[in-house]
Design an enzyme around this catalytic site. Sequence first.
Site, PDB file in Angstrom:
ATOM      1  N   ALA A   8       0.814  -1.219   0.000  1.00 11.90           N
ATOM      2  CA  ALA A   8       0.000   0.000   0.000  1.00 11.90           C
ATOM      3  C   ALA A   8       0.842   1.261   0.000  1.00 11.90           C
ATOM      4  O   ALA A   8       0.469   2.271  -0.598  1.00 11.90           O
ATOM      5  CB  ALA A   8      -0.923  -0.001   1.220  1.00 11.90           C
ATOM      6  N   GLU A   9       1.995   1.207   0.666  1.00 11.23           N
ATOM      7  CA  GLU A   9       2.797   2.412   0.830  1.00 11.23           C
ATOM      8  C   GLU A   9       3.661   2.738  -0.388  1.00 11.23           C
ATOM      9  O   GLU A   9       3.779   3.896  -0.772  1.00 11.23           O
ATOM     10  CB  GLU A   9       3.696   2.264   2.064  1.00 11.23           C
ATOM     11  N   SER A  10       4.301   1.722  -0.966  1.00 11.36           N
ATOM     12  CA  SER A  10       5.283   2.024  -2.018  1.00 11.36           C
ATOM     13  C   SER A  10       5.222   1.101  -3.221  1.00 11.36           C
ATOM     14  O   SER A  10       5.898   1.358  -4.212  1.00 11.36           O
ATOM     15  CB  SER A  10       6.695   1.955  -1.440  1.00 11.36           C
ATOM     16  N   TYR A  31      -7.361   3.982   3.365  1.00 17.76           N
ATOM     17  CA  TYR A  31      -6.097   3.268   3.565  1.00 17.76           C
ATOM     18  C   TYR A  31      -6.291   1.967   4.342  1.00 17.76           C
ATOM     19  O   TYR A  31      -5.731   0.926   3.986  1.00 17.76           O
ATOM     20  CB  TYR A  31      -5.127   4.188   4.303  1.00 17.76           C
TER      21      TYR A  31
END
Length: 232
Positions: free
Chosen positions: A96-98, A184
């Site tokens: 999800a982040e990168s 998120y």
Amino acid sequence: MKKIPFSLLGLLLCGCASAAQANIYAYTDSHGVVHLTNVPAGNSQYHMVMRTPKMPVAVARADFNQVARQQYQSLVRSAASRYGVSPALVNAVISAESGYNAGAVSPKGAIGLMQLIPATAARFGVANAFSPAENINGGTAYLAYLLRKFSGDLRLAIAAYNAGSNAVIQAGYHIPPFAETQAYVPRVLAFYQHYLNGTAPEQITAVTAKASPLPAPAAISTSPQLIQVSNP
């Protein structure tokens, strides 16, 4: 401010941009040393000398780096075991982040695979947030801390990873009413379930979260945060 020859500056900027793909800032200190960085971290001495475009979040995160994901699994398993966190959760946060881009940099200064802000990186002993090993270790330690803080509540720990612990507490120990965080949490949980089930996370196409990472580099590499160059 003393000037660096264009050819030298260009060479350095190209090298830095290819590794971290972020805006470049510079300043000259009292000894005539030029400092270049892609993460000024609020230092007012730096001024921007080159702007690099950011790839839209949806495009960047939809294209997972399959090779990188496999290469980082030994680091994920090691950190997960060290801190007692599920490897599936660590992979879900990285996804999800990168999207497994170790050079990802967000507009807010979050760095690397697990998008650590400088304060969090320092808190968990991360000297180089672009290092996959250090980033995964620090991000997993942070996840373990949040899980303990919120008594194992996975939803609240994930929300706190995105919005901060105080935001979760101020929301009455609920997911904060921020559109980004509201999107998120289910996104990370969906990745988490896919990793637990052993199915392809690329099936998840909804895009949200805080960072705006750039395309993953062809070769996996770490990137220095600071470059210093002496004037001729």
